[in-house]
Write a protein that holds these residues in place. Structure first.
Motif, short mmCIF file in Angstrom:
data_model
loop_
_atom_site.label_atom_id
_atom_site.label_comp_id
_atom_site.label_asym_id
_atom_site.label_seq_id
_atom_site.Cartn_x
_atom_site.Cartn_y
_atom_site.Cartn_z
N HIS A 63 -18.66 -0.39 -62.13
CA HIS A 63 -18.39 -0.42 -60.68
C HIS A 63 -19.64 -0.03 -59.90
CE1 HIS A 63 -14.09 0.36 -62.06
NE2 HIS A 63 -14.12 -0.85 -61.58
N THR A 151 -12.77 -16.24 -57.34
CA THR A 151 -13.50 -16.60 -58.56
C THR A 151 -14.79 -15.78 -58.66
OG1 THR A 151 -14.57 -18.42 -57.41
CG2 THR A 151 -12.64 -18.99 -58.67
N LEU A 152 -15.19 -15.53 -59.89
CA LEU A 152 -16.33 -14.64 -60.12
C LEU A 152 -17.60 -15.13 -59.41
CD1 LEU A 152 -16.05 -13.84 -63.93
CD2 LEU A 152 -15.51 -12.34 -62.04
N PRO A 239 -12.81 -10.62 -58.08
CA PRO A 239 -12.19 -10.40 -59.40
C PRO A 239 -13.11 -9.59 -60.32
CG PRO A 239 -12.38 -12.75 -58.86
CD PRO A 239 -13.13 -12.02 -57.84
N GLY A 240 -12.51 -8.83 -61.21
CA GLY A 240 -13.30 -7.92 -62.04
C GLY A 240 -14.07 -6.97 -61.13
N THR A 241 -15.36 -6.91 -61.34
CA THR A 241 -16.19 -6.06 -60.48
C THR A 241 -17.18 -6.94 -59.69
OG1 THR A 241 -17.70 -5.77 -62.34
CG2 THR A 241 -16.09 -4.04 -61.99
N TYR A 244 -17.95 -5.91 -55.97
CA TYR A 244 -18.10 -4.48 -55.64
C TYR A 244 -19.42 -4.26 -54.89
CZ TYR A 244 -14.41 -1.70 -57.78
OH TYR A 244 -13.22 -1.09 -58.04
#
Lengths: 292, 460
Positions: A63, A151-152, A239-241, A244
């Motif tokens: 993160h 989406t990433l 999505p995911g990190t 961040y």
């Protein structure tokens, strides 16, 4: 001597209330934060001293590391893309033309709209079945449609672009103020010497504007490193990190994970990052001010 | 001139100090968590609440009592609960006013933390985690009459029990949730509730072939991603080993365990086959519930409040009503485990000045005529011996059957730090976004676990 001393104490007396407030609400919490950053603390129990562990963990926590990377990307994008664009916009709207006032207002308008409102509206427009994908569909570009914030590869770039929508107007207005403070007779003198177009910009506008560039770059870098609200509202880092930012990582460590000691270490690290980047940026741009 | 300036400054400082002193006095009531009593006598009443007659005889004072909550929203059963509490309390204290301090969602707990730190917390508080009474924020209710109304499970509920004392009363025992499906649609397509993962995938495929979204997700609210992952892991991990969580805590099981990998592989398969709505990550859970209520999606993974919520959504959206069905998420062999927890508990601020008034309010809020219908709306069973819950929807009987079969009430989240749960949830959203799952992705979860293991408060 007596008079000077009295002047001094009068000054001190006037300063005291503000100083007391400043010490109480700024320095005291700051020093407390430094202490908490070395503790394991969930915000309500007794903090347990754990040395440098929180700071060490910052560099292995995805993160924080992904957040730092994204914040730096944002700062670089701000310097490389946002600022030249804002300067270009400012130069264009500085010219006198019939709809100039309207265009200036339109460019500044995004700045006065609440970022929360902006995020919600853009969030709707960017959904899979939202406005943008509808346009792409109608243009026959179905393969380009996607959930832009889901989406990433596209979530953080989308956030960067959205932040520019607001930031460019803000920076352009500051540049515009800088442009309007350049004495017109400098241009007139240069024109008499035969200077035109880009030569005028290169030799008069830019050097005269360097103090403004320094300020705008400083605000851009600090704003980028402190970016929180857009990713918080639009993706919550996912999505995911992938989306961040450092600030969001600090916020989530504190308020989602109840890890206040660790979050405080992250906050102090963020402050150090801002100070270091700002000092480097200020020293570079100030040097350019002198050179130009 | 300078003398004048100094005297003016001193005068201004005096005024500031006087105002500050007044301000402290005013905030004192609130800061002690006492609400805002108009009659100062009310703040010193220390008599025990012994029943409605006693209370009615001497309780005509005016005061405001504050109740804090994170969930009392505009859903009909929530509004009905608040109204019933107000009416019930009026009978005891005709001139009292209940001030509902509602901050929806997790932000409530941040606010509550700040309120306790500044002695301005509500007199009566809904809560979920143990941190509060560990910090001495709540009143010890062990010897209060209200405790005698609790079932044995209620008296032993880990949600309120700490060092042998009860610092609150648990309200409802709720199953964590599972898969809610559109029974009419299933019947129309000749589908049966699946019992194994393969059957579950087959059902999804048939729903997709029928032009429906098999499962509606609203993962913009990340807790729903966590719920889905946690419920599935529950059946994979705990159904065959009730010590699964403790083994994980002790390091006997790592996060690259096959059970955990299987859950993520399932998510990947479902994503690749298009079993989720394409905007799964950019809509919130109410939007996903709307998608389900509209009949465009066949299933939704949610908590036990779904029957009430779905009914409301169908009414509000003008959708065609349908019968709701339920089945729990299962492992490859068909094992299921439905964890049961406490939906919310009530406590009294240890520093409230409205002690008897708060105790009376707790009695009203947990009385059978007030609490029963709220628990039904929540899909929860009662922890009180004298509160009966009648569910309108027969799907709740199905849910109860699965709960009765389950032998364990703890969840994976009880044994790992929040940061590890967050890391797993991040991985879920990553996979749902289309990124392939690699077992090495679970290293981030393991790292988070090891980093924050010390923050875990074990359930037993």
């Amino acid at each position: 001597m007596n008079l000077n001393r009295r002047k001094f104490w009068t000054g001190v007396l006037f300063l005291l209330p503000a100083l007391a407030v400043f010490l109480l609400f700024f320095y005291y919490p700051f020093l407390e934060s430094v202490y908490y950053s070395f503790t394991l603390w969930n915000g309500s129990g007794k903090p347990e001293f754990i040395g440098w562990d929180n700071y060490v963990n910052l560099f292995t926590d995805p993160h924080m590391t992904d957040g730092l990377q994204n914040s730096l990307k944002m700062a670089v994008f701000g310097i490389v893309v946002q600022n030249p664009l804002a300067l270009l916009v400012a130069v264009l709207i500085n010219k006198r033309f019939r709809t100039g006032a309207f265009i200036r207002t339109a460019i500044y308008f995004p700045v006065i709209v609440s970022l929360v409102v902006t995020s919600v509206v853009w969030g709707q427009l960017l959904q899979f079945d939202g406005f943008f994908n509808e346009i792409l569909n109608r243009l026959g570009l179905e393969s380009w449609t996607r959930d832009w914030l889901g989406t990433l590869k596209t979530s953080f770039p989308t956030i960067i672009l959205l932040s520019q929508w607001q930031a460019i107007g803000f920076c352009a207005v500051i540049y515009l103020a800088g442009l309007q403070s350049i004495p017109p007779d400098m241009y007139e003198a240069a024109e008499l010497e035969g200077a035109r177009g880009f030569t005028l910009f290169r030799n008069i506008t830019l050097p005269m504007l360097m103090p403004t560039v320094t300020i705008v770059l400083f605000l851009t870098v600090v704003g980028a490193l402190k970016l929180f609200d857009l990713p918080y509202i639009m993706t919550n880092g996912g999505p995911g990190t992938s989306s961040y930012t450092l600030f969001l990582a600090v916020y989530n460590a504190a308020f989602r994970e109840n890890n206040y000691g660790y979050a405080t270490a992250g906050g102090i690290f963020l402050a150090v990052c801002i100070i270091v980047v700002s000092v480097v940026q200020l020293s570079v741009t100030r040097r350019r001010e002198v050179e130009l | 001139m300078k003398k004048k300036a100094i005297s003016s400054l001193l005068a201004v400082l005096c005024v500031i100090f006087v105002l500050a002193a007044c301000s402290n006095g005013n905030s004192g009531n609130a800061s002690n968590g006492s609400g805002t009593p108009v009659n100062s006598e009310s703040a010193t009443v220390e008599a025990d609440h012994t029943g409605e007659d006693d209370a009615a005889a001497s309780n005509d004072e005016e005061f405001t009592i504050r109740v804090g909550s994170w969930f009392l929203d505009d859903r009909p059963y929530q509004q009905a609960y608040m109204k019933a509490v107000e009416e019930g309390y009026k009978k005891l204290y005709p001139n009292a006013k209940i001030q509902w301090d509602i901050t929806l969602g997790a932000t409530y707990f941040d606010k509550l933390k700040a309120q306790f730190a500044s002695d301005s917390a509500p007199d009566v508080t809904f809560f979920q985690k143990k941190d509060w009474f560990k910090a001495g924020n709540f009143m010890d209710l062990t010897n209060e009459p209200i405790v005698s109304r609790l079932t044995d499970a209620g008296k032993k509920s880990p949600a309120v029990l700490y060092e042998g004392k009860l610092f609150g009363v648990p309200l409802g025992s709720t199953p964590a949730g599972g898969v809610w499906y559109n029974m009419d649609l299933f019947n129309e397509l000749g589908l049966k509730p699946p019992t194994t993962v393969q059957e579950f995938m087959d059902v999804c495929e048939k729903l997709k072939a029928a032009g429906k979204t098999p499962i509606a997700l609203g993962f913009k609210d990340v807790w729903t991603a966590q719920l889905f992952m946690s419920l599935w892991l529950q059946s994979y991990g705990f159904a065959s080993d009730t010590d699964y969580g403790m083994k994980m805590y002790n390091g006997e099981i790592n996060f690259d365990d096959p059970a955990i990998q299987a859950v993520f592989k399932n998510f990947q398969t479902m994503q690749e086959k298009g079993y989720f709505n394409k905007n799964a990550l950019s809509i919130d859970w109410p939007a996903s519930a709307q998608l389900f209520a509209s009949g465009d999606a066949g299933m939704i993974v949610q908590g036990p409040y779904m029957p009430g919520t779905n009914k409301d959504n169908i009414q509000k959206g003008g959708f065609k009503p349908f019968q709701l069905g339920y089945f729990p998420l299962m492992d490859d062999k068909g094992n299921t485990q439905v964890p049961v927890g406490t939906n919310a508990s009530l406590a009294i601020n240890a520093k409230t000045k409205l002690v008897p008034e708060s105790k009376a309010l707790l009695d009203v809020m947990t009385s059978s005529e007030v609490l029963g219908s709220w628990l039904a709306g929540e899909g929860a069973l009662s922890y009180f011996t004298d509160v009966q819950v009648k569910f309108d929807d027969p799907v709740m009987d199905t849910l109860k059957q699965y709960v009765d079969k389950s032998s364990f009430s703890n969840r994976i989240e009880d044994f790992i730090p929040t940061s590890a749960t967050t890391a797993m949830t991040d991985l879920v959203t990553k996979v749902i976004s289309g990124a392939p799952f690699h077992p090495s992705d679970l290293k981030a979860v393991q790292d988070a676990f090891e980093k924050d293991k010390a923050t875990v408060v074990l359930p037993y």
